[in-house]
Design a protein around this motif. Structure first.
Motif, PDB file in Angstrom:
ATOM      1  N   UNK A  26       0.819  -1.206   0.000  1.00 58.21           N
ATOM      2  CA  UNK A  26       0.000   0.000   0.000  1.00 58.21           C
ATOM      3  C   UNK A  26       0.859   1.266   0.000  1.00 58.21           C
ATOM      4  N   UNK A  27       1.923   1.258   0.766  1.00 62.22           N
ATOM      5  CA  UNK A  27       2.778   2.448   0.830  1.00 62.22           C
ATOM      6  C   UNK A  27       3.302   2.820  -0.552  1.00 62.22           C
ATOM      7  N   UNK A  28       3.654   1.820  -1.339  1.00 67.35           N
ATOM      8  CA  UNK A  28       4.135   2.099  -2.686  1.00 67.35           C
ATOM      9  C   UNK A  28       3.000   2.609  -3.576  1.00 67.35           C
ATOM     10  N   UNK A  29       1.862   1.934  -3.540  1.00 68.22           N
ATOM     11  CA  UNK A  29       0.750   2.299  -4.413  1.00 68.22           C
ATOM     12  C   UNK A  29       0.222   3.699  -4.111  1.00 68.22           C
ATOM     13  N   UNK A  30       0.307   4.102  -2.859  1.00 69.14           N
ATOM     14  CA  UNK A  30      -0.230   5.399  -2.463  1.00 69.14           C
ATOM     15  C   UNK A  30       0.725   6.557  -2.750  1.00 69.14           C
ATOM     16  N   UNK A 225       4.213 -10.321 -13.886  1.00 67.77           N
ATOM     17  CA  UNK A 225       5.214 -10.626 -12.854  1.00 67.77           C
ATOM     18  C   UNK A 225       4.558 -11.090 -11.572  1.00 67.77           C
ATOM     19  N   UNK A 226       5.290 -11.879 -10.801  1.00 60.84           N
ATOM     20  CA  UNK A 226       4.773 -12.348  -9.518  1.00 60.84           C
ATOM     21  C   UNK A 226       5.879 -12.392  -8.481  1.00 60.84           C
ATOM     22  N   UNK A 227       5.451 -12.412  -7.227  1.00 61.18           N
ATOM     23  CA  UNK A 227       6.356 -12.524  -6.078  1.00 61.18           C
ATOM     24  C   UNK A 227       5.726 -13.467  -5.076  1.00 61.18           C
ATOM     25  N   UNK A 228       6.521 -14.353  -4.512  1.00 58.58           N
ATOM     26  CA  UNK A 228       6.018 -15.368  -3.592  1.00 58.58           C
ATOM     27  C   UNK A 228       6.887 -15.383  -2.332  1.00 58.58           C
ATOM     28  N   UNK A 229       6.280 -15.040  -1.199  1.00 54.60           N
ATOM     29  CA  UNK A 229       6.995 -15.006   0.084  1.00 54.60           C
ATOM     30  C   UNK A 229       6.398 -16.033   1.028  1.00 54.60           C
ATOM     31  N   UNK A 230       7.252 -16.768   1.737  1.00 54.56           N
ATOM     32  CA  UNK A 230       6.772 -17.735   2.724  1.00 54.56           C
ATOM     33  C   UNK A 230       7.497 -17.530   4.050  1.00 54.56           C
ATOM     34  N   UNK A 231       6.784 -17.857   5.126  1.00 54.33           N
ATOM     35  CA  UNK A 231       7.341 -17.785   6.469  1.00 54.33           C
ATOM     36  C   UNK A 231       6.978 -19.065   7.201  1.00 54.33           C
ATOM     37  N   UNK A 232       7.990 -19.770   7.683  1.00 54.48           N
ATOM     38  CA  UNK A 232       7.805 -20.987   8.471  1.00 54.48           C
ATOM     39  C   UNK A 232       8.290 -20.721   9.883  1.00 54.48           C
ATOM     40  N   UNK A 233       7.471 -21.033  10.879  1.00 54.28           N
ATOM     41  CA  UNK A 233       7.875 -20.796  12.265  1.00 54.28           C
ATOM     42  C   UNK A 233       8.170 -22.087  13.021  1.00 54.28           C
ATOM     43  N   UNK A 234       7.710 -23.210  12.477  1.00 51.70           N
ATOM     44  CA  UNK A 234       7.984 -24.494  13.106  1.00 51.70           C
ATOM     45  C   UNK A 234       7.734 -25.599  12.094  1.00 51.70           C
ATOM     46  N   UNK A 257       1.832 -12.592  -4.781  1.00 47.37           N
ATOM     47  CA  UNK A 257       1.389 -11.329  -5.359  1.00 47.37           C
ATOM     48  C   UNK A 257       1.601 -11.309  -6.863  1.00 47.37           C
ATOM     49  N   UNK A 258       0.604 -10.805  -7.564  1.00 43.99           N
ATOM     50  CA  UNK A 258       0.678 -10.588  -8.998  1.00 43.99           C
ATOM     51  C   UNK A 258       0.804  -9.084  -9.238  1.00 43.99           C
ATOM     52  N   UNK A 259       1.671  -8.684 -10.137  1.00 44.74           N
ATOM     53  CA  UNK A 259       1.986  -7.270 -10.385  1.00 44.74           C
ATOM     54  C   UNK A 259       2.461  -6.580  -9.101  1.00 44.74           C
ATOM     55  N   UNK A 260       3.412  -7.180  -8.386  1.00 45.15           N
ATOM     56  CA  UNK A 260       3.866  -6.577  -7.126  1.00 45.15           C
ATOM     57  C   UNK A 260       4.636  -5.291  -7.370  1.00 45.15           C
ATOM     58  N   UNK A 261       4.602  -4.361  -6.426  1.00 46.55           N
ATOM     59  CA  UNK A 261       5.450  -3.161  -6.548  1.00 46.55           C
ATOM     60  C   UNK A 261       6.922  -3.573  -6.618  1.00 46.55           C
ATOM     61  N   UNK A 262       7.704  -2.857  -7.390  1.00 46.57           N
ATOM     62  CA  UNK A 262       9.118  -3.209  -7.529  1.00 46.57           C
ATOM     63  C   UNK A 262       9.877  -3.025  -6.219  1.00 46.57           C
ATOM     64  N   UNK A 267      12.299  -4.964   0.094  1.00 47.80           N
ATOM     65  CA  UNK A 267      11.797  -4.740   1.451  1.00 47.80           C
ATOM     66  C   UNK A 267      11.633  -6.064   2.186  1.00 47.80           C
ATOM     67  N   UNK A 268      11.112  -7.069   1.496  1.00 50.53           N
ATOM     68  CA  UNK A 268      10.904  -8.376   2.134  1.00 50.53           C
ATOM     69  C   UNK A 268      12.215  -9.143   2.293  1.00 50.53           C
ATOM     70  N   UNK A 269      13.142  -8.927   1.380  1.00 53.04           N
ATOM     71  CA  UNK A 269      14.439  -9.613   1.518  1.00 53.04           C
ATOM     72  C   UNK A 269      15.168  -9.144   2.777  1.00 53.04           C
ATOM     73  N   UNK A 270      14.911  -7.923   3.196  1.00 52.15           N
ATOM     74  CA  UNK A 270      15.487  -7.423   4.443  1.00 52.15           C
ATOM     75  C   UNK A 270      14.672  -7.861   5.649  1.00 52.15           C
ATOM     76  N   UNK A 271      13.354  -7.963   5.489  1.00 51.38           N
ATOM     77  CA  UNK A 271      12.480  -8.229   6.632  1.00 51.38           C
ATOM     78  C   UNK A 271      12.317  -9.711   6.959  1.00 51.38           C
TER      79      UNK A 271
END
Length: 294
Positions: A26-30, A225-234, A257-262, A267-271
């Motif tokens: 949202x921050x990017x789109x806005x 374009x697409x982006x796929x993020x996963x988080x495993x906690x256990x 995400x489809x058509x993700x902000x560039x 941002x996710x690679x850092x987070x």
């Protein structure tokens, strides 16, 4: 059909991932002046009491948002923005109220943006209407007691030609795993340039592991374009206690995400590494991030 209540899971690790991605997107789109339409297919109640009967029963927020807010080390910017968004709904250091996607989005939107919230569960729809009424947002926010899979179609394409759709069903009903790709296929035909964000659980079901593969294939066929993020906690099946009992709860989740902000991938690679470290429940914790161009 209506047994799932998100209030039991509010603020858990899946919410942290989903809402971190939502805020960064949202921050990017806005940044652009043109009006934005945000569509939420499964809005839930909008706001949740973490000290209420539902959330305190499972106490999942203790291993989710509470860990983020209690972190002593500096947070990656995307996580800091998420923490700030949650704190905006609370006084003091402890989080007693958790904002769902509708309230996170509404807080970021501008006066000329629009937010359409779909919720079919009778109790959650009533709660959502009551919570939204407190915002006094007027025509900016609309609550629809309709099936989100069907309702959002009528809003695409939007008048201003800019839209973000968040699709996060409970997947309690097995058919959701088929309805999500069907929805994506149709909205990409109706409005190819929209941003589409899909949350899903990573559990020991073939449908759950097949879903991201189906989404990738559909998106590639559409040339987007697409982006796929996963988080495993256990661990899943491997996550058993000393006595051999299986550990309860959701082990992992993903955002597609489809058509993700560039700006989203860096941002996710850092987070994500920090997120996996802070929310880890056993040695199986980890993260994943992949993308492909159109």
């Amino acid at each position: 059909m209506f047994s799932y209540r998100h209030a039991f899971h509010a603020g858990n690790h899946a919410d942290v991932l989903k809402h971190t991605v939502l805020i960064a997107t949202l921050q990017h789109l806005l940044n652009k002046e043109a009006a934005l339409l945000v569509l939420d297919t499964h809005a839930g109640a909008g706001l949740y009491r973490l000290d209420g009967d539902y959330a305190s029963t499972s106490a999942e927020s203790a291993d989710g948002v509470a860990r983020i807010l209690a972190a002593s080390a500096p947070l990656a910017q995307a996580l800091q923005d998420y923490a700030d968004a949650v704190r905006a709904f609370n006084r003091g250091s402890a989080a007693r109220v958790y904002p769902g996607s509708p309230f996170i989005a509404q807080r970021l939107l501008r006066a000329h943006d629009r937010l359409k919230l779909c919720e079919l569960h009778p109790s959650d729809a009533r709660a959502l209407e009551g919570n939204v009424a407190q915002l006094e947002a007027g025509r900016q926010v609309a609550v629809l007691r309709e099936d989100g899979f069907e309702a959002v179609r009528k809003f695409l394409p939007p008048p201003a030609r800019r839209a973000l759709l968040l699709c996060d069903p409970s997947y309690e009903i097995k058919s959701d795993y088929a309805r999500v790709p069907a929805l994506l296929q149709e909205v990409l035909k109706r409005f190819p340039t929209g941003v589409y964000a899909i949350w899903y659980p990573l559990i020991a079901r073939p449908e759950a592991h097949e879903l991201p593969r189906r989404l990738k294939a559909l998106t590639a066929k559409a040339g987007k374009p697409w982006l796929h993020a996963t988080l495993t906690v256990k661990g899943g099946k491997a996550a058993a206690g000393a006595g051999g009992e299986r550990r309860p709860g959701l082990p992992a989740s993903g955002m597609f995400l489809v058509n993700p902000p560039y700006t989203l991938e860096p941002a996710l690679r850092a987070a994500l590494p920090q997120l996996a470290e802070l929310l880890a429940q056993d040695r199986h914790a980890g993260w994943g991030l992949e993308s492909a161009g159109g």
